[in-house]
Design a protein around this motif. Structure first.
Motif, PDB file in Angstrom:
ATOM      1  N   ARG A 109     -55.411 -15.021 -15.328  1.00 14.89           N
ATOM      2  CA  ARG A 109     -55.885 -15.873 -14.234  1.00 14.89           C
ATOM      3  C   ARG A 109     -56.916 -16.883 -14.732  1.00 14.89           C
ATOM      4  NH1 ARG A 109     -55.543 -10.984 -11.178  1.00 14.89           N
ATOM      5  NH2 ARG A 109     -57.754 -10.570 -11.479  1.00 14.89           N
ATOM      6  N   GLU A 110     -57.784 -16.451 -15.628  1.00 12.03           N
ATOM      7  CA  GLU A 110     -58.791 -17.350 -16.188  1.00 12.03           C
ATOM      8  C   GLU A 110     -58.131 -18.456 -17.015  1.00 12.03           C
ATOM      9  OE1 GLU A 110     -62.453 -19.003 -16.963  1.00 12.03           O
ATOM     10  OE2 GLU A 110     -61.912 -17.485 -15.504  1.00 12.03           O
ATOM     11  N   ILE A 111     -57.118 -18.106 -17.789  1.00  8.83           N
ATOM     12  CA  ILE A 111     -56.397 -19.103 -18.586  1.00  8.83           C
ATOM     13  C   ILE A 111     -55.716 -20.104 -17.664  1.00  8.83           C
ATOM     14  CG2 ILE A 111     -54.447 -19.458 -20.164  1.00  8.83           C
ATOM     15  CD1 ILE A 111     -55.154 -16.696 -21.389  1.00  8.83           C
ATOM     16  N   LEU A 112     -55.073 -19.609 -16.609  1.00 14.65           N
ATOM     17  CA  LEU A 112     -54.405 -20.500 -15.654  1.00 14.65           C
ATOM     18  C   LEU A 112     -55.409 -21.437 -14.979  1.00 14.65           C
ATOM     19  CD1 LEU A 112     -51.866 -18.022 -14.047  1.00 14.65           C
ATOM     20  CD2 LEU A 112     -51.325 -20.041 -15.417  1.00 14.65           C
ATOM     21  N   ARG A 113     -56.599 -20.907 -14.662  1.00 17.05           N
ATOM     22  CA  ARG A 113     -57.623 -21.749 -14.039  1.00 17.05           C
ATOM     23  C   ARG A 113     -58.045 -22.868 -14.991  1.00 17.05           C
ATOM     24  NH1 ARG A 113     -62.472 -22.943 -14.379  1.00 17.05           N
ATOM     25  NH2 ARG A 113     -63.003 -21.416 -15.949  1.00 17.05           N
ATOM     26  N   GLU A 114     -58.204 -22.537 -16.268  1.00 21.28           N
ATOM     27  CA  GLU A 114     -58.593 -23.559 -17.245  1.00 21.28           C
ATOM     28  C   GLU A 114     -57.493 -24.601 -17.423  1.00 21.28           C
ATOM     29  OE1 GLU A 114     -60.445 -22.441 -20.936  1.00 21.28           O
ATOM     30  OE2 GLU A 114     -61.056 -20.522 -20.066  1.00 21.28           O
ATOM     31  N   ILE A 115     -56.244 -24.166 -17.435  1.00 17.55           N
ATOM     32  CA  ILE A 115     -55.132 -25.123 -17.557  1.00 17.55           C
ATOM     33  C   ILE A 115     -55.122 -26.057 -16.357  1.00 17.55           C
ATOM     34  CG2 ILE A 115     -52.610 -25.333 -17.504  1.00 17.55           C
ATOM     35  CD1 ILE A 115     -52.487 -22.816 -19.260  1.00 17.55           C
ATOM     36  N   ALA A 116     -55.291 -25.494 -15.167  1.00 21.69           N
ATOM     37  CA  ALA A 116     -55.309 -26.322 -13.960  1.00 21.69           C
ATOM     38  C   ALA A 116     -56.476 -27.301 -13.990  1.00 21.69           C
ATOM     39  CB  ALA A 116     -55.397 -25.437 -12.721  1.00 21.69           C
ATOM     40  N   GLU A 117     -57.604 -26.869 -14.516  1.00 23.37           N
ATOM     41  CA  GLU A 117     -58.773 -27.739 -14.604  1.00 23.37           C
ATOM     42  C   GLU A 117     -58.514 -28.901 -15.557  1.00 23.37           C
ATOM     43  OE1 GLU A 117     -63.149 -27.072 -16.372  1.00 23.37           O
ATOM     44  OE2 GLU A 117     -62.550 -25.644 -14.819  1.00 23.37           O
ATOM     45  N   ILE A 118     -57.879 -28.607 -16.689  1.00 21.99           N
ATOM     46  CA  ILE A 118     -57.570 -29.660 -17.658  1.00 21.99           C
ATOM     47  C   ILE A 118     -56.586 -30.669 -17.064  1.00 21.99           C
ATOM     48  CG2 ILE A 118     -56.378 -30.127 -19.838  1.00 21.99           C
ATOM     49  CD1 ILE A 118     -57.603 -27.535 -20.899  1.00 21.99           C
ATOM     50  N   GLN A 119     -55.609 -30.149 -16.360  1.00 24.12           N
ATOM     51  CA  GLN A 119     -54.585 -31.026 -15.795  1.00 24.12           C
ATOM     52  C   GLN A 119     -55.060 -31.732 -14.529  1.00 24.12           C
ATOM     53  OE1 GLN A 119     -51.319 -28.265 -15.379  1.00 24.12           O
ATOM     54  NE2 GLN A 119     -50.514 -28.797 -17.393  1.00 24.12           N
ATOM     55  N   GLY A 120     -56.241 -31.359 -14.034  1.00 17.84           N
ATOM     56  CA  GLY A 120     -56.775 -32.022 -12.851  1.00 17.84           C
ATOM     57  C   GLY A 120     -56.294 -31.416 -11.556  1.00 17.84           C
ATOM     58  N   ASN A 121     -55.563 -30.304 -11.618  1.00 18.63           N
ATOM     59  CA  ASN A 121     -55.046 -29.683 -10.400  1.00 18.63           C
ATOM     60  C   ASN A 121     -56.131 -28.935  -9.639  1.00 18.63           C
ATOM     61  OD1 ASN A 121     -52.619 -30.586 -11.334  1.00 18.63           O
ATOM     62  ND2 ASN A 121     -51.957 -28.616 -12.115  1.00 18.63           N
ATOM     63  N   GLY A 122     -57.072 -28.365 -10.359  1.00 19.56           N
ATOM     64  CA  GLY A 122     -58.079 -27.529  -9.719  1.00 19.56           C
ATOM     65  C   GLY A 122     -59.266 -28.311  -9.206  1.00 19.56           C
ATOM     66  N   GLN A 123     -59.555 -29.451  -9.814  1.00 20.75           N
ATOM     67  CA  GLN A 123     -60.716 -30.253  -9.458  1.00 20.75           C
ATOM     68  C   GLN A 123     -61.964 -29.379  -9.421  1.00 20.75           C
ATOM     69  OE1 GLN A 123     -60.533 -33.502  -9.286  1.00 20.75           O
ATOM     70  NE2 GLN A 123     -58.329 -33.473  -9.554  1.00 20.75           N
ATOM     71  N   SER A 124     -62.081 -28.498 -10.405  1.00 17.59           N
ATOM     72  CA  SER A 124     -63.202 -27.574 -10.453  1.00 17.59           C
ATOM     73  C   SER A 124     -64.458 -28.296 -10.940  1.00 17.59           C
ATOM     74  CB  SER A 124     -62.883 -26.412 -11.384  1.00 17.59           C
ATOM     75  OG  SER A 124     -63.998 -25.583 -11.530  1.00 17.59           O
ATOM     76  N   THR A 125     -65.580 -27.950 -10.354  1.00 17.75           N
ATOM     77  CA  THR A 125     -66.859 -28.510 -10.786  1.00 17.75           C
ATOM     78  C   THR A 125     -67.734 -27.418 -11.382  1.00 17.75           C
ATOM     79  OG1 THR A 125     -67.783 -28.172  -8.589  1.00 17.75           O
ATOM     80  CG2 THR A 125     -66.815 -30.348  -9.059  1.00 17.75           C
ATOM     81  N   LYS A 126     -67.134 -26.275 -11.687  1.00 17.04           N
ATOM     82  CA  LYS A 126     -67.903 -25.170 -12.246  1.00 17.04           C
ATOM     83  C   LYS A 126     -68.473 -25.582 -13.596  1.00 17.04           C
ATOM     84  CE  LYS A 126     -67.559 -20.331 -13.449  1.00 17.04           C
ATOM     85  NZ  LYS A 126     -66.681 -19.181 -13.545  1.00 17.04           N
ATOM     86  N   GLY A 127     -69.757 -25.370 -13.771  1.00 15.96           N
ATOM     87  CA  GLY A 127     -70.408 -25.707 -15.028  1.00 15.96           C
ATOM     88  C   GLY A 127     -70.866 -27.152 -15.097  1.00 15.96           C
ATOM     89  N   VAL A 128     -70.596 -27.952 -14.072  1.00 14.88           N
ATOM     90  CA  VAL A 128     -71.007 -29.355 -14.047  1.00 14.88           C
ATOM     91  C   VAL A 128     -72.234 -29.461 -13.148  1.00 14.88           C
ATOM     92  CG1 VAL A 128     -70.295 -31.692 -13.449  1.00 14.88           C
ATOM     93  CG2 VAL A 128     -68.620 -30.085 -14.335  1.00 14.88           C
ATOM     94  N   THR A 129     -73.264 -30.098 -13.662  1.00 14.25           N
ATOM     95  CA  THR A 129     -74.491 -30.225 -12.881  1.00 14.25           C
ATOM     96  C   THR A 129     -74.335 -31.319 -11.835  1.00 14.25           C
ATOM     97  OG1 THR A 129     -75.465 -31.838 -14.373  1.00 14.25           O
ATOM     98  CG2 THR A 129     -75.851 -29.501 -14.869  1.00 14.25           C
TER      99      THR A 129
END
Length: 152
Positions: A109-129
């Protein structure tokens, strides 16, 4: 000629106590406990070795990730390779060790989340100030204004 009896304090003597229906002495009881510990640990170590062998086979079967012209491997390709290896490992672990399979699925699940983040699907802001987010928003706004001014 009969074989000599095993001395007390051995697993064989423990079995003899049971067979002859005599009270089991403390030394034989300790020997039985040690035998049980050894057997359970050896089964556990055999299972761990089997999982390691299967993981090594899976890792050997995966071709190396493609490299760019400068010799680097893209993070996305690396994550995809990790995901493929993880899926093969989970299939093997479901049979041999379900508890580890669960942990490996969490890793998936963590790997999938990172892939989605790289591809822009997740639009995650985790770790971004918040400062980084504001700077990115300002840069986008300046780019839009510059493009609008150039087109007008």
């Amino acid at each position: 000629m009969a074989r000599p009896k095993a001395p007390c304090g051995t697993y064989a003597a423990y079995r003899r106590h049971l067979r002859e229906k005599t009270p089991v002495c403390d030394a034989c009881r300790d020997a039985k406990r040690q035998n049980s510990r050894d057997r359970s640990n050896s089964a556990e170590s055999r299972r761990e070795k089997q999982v390691e062998r299967e993981a090594a086979k899976a890792a050997a079967a995966v071709p190396p990730a493609p490299r760019t012209d400068d010799g680097h491997v893209s993070r996305l390709e690396t994550l995809r390779d990790m995901l493929e290896q993880s899926r093969e490992l989970v299939a093997a672990l479901k049979v041999s060790d379900p508890a580890r399979a669960y942990l490996q699925m969490r890793e998936q699940r963590e790997i999938l989340r990172e892939i989605a983040e790289i591809q822009g699907n997740g639009q995650s802001t985790k770790g971004v100030t918040l400062g980084d987010q504001l700077a990115a928003a300002r840069a986008e706004r300046e780019q839009r204004e510059a493009a609008r001014a150039a087109g007008a």
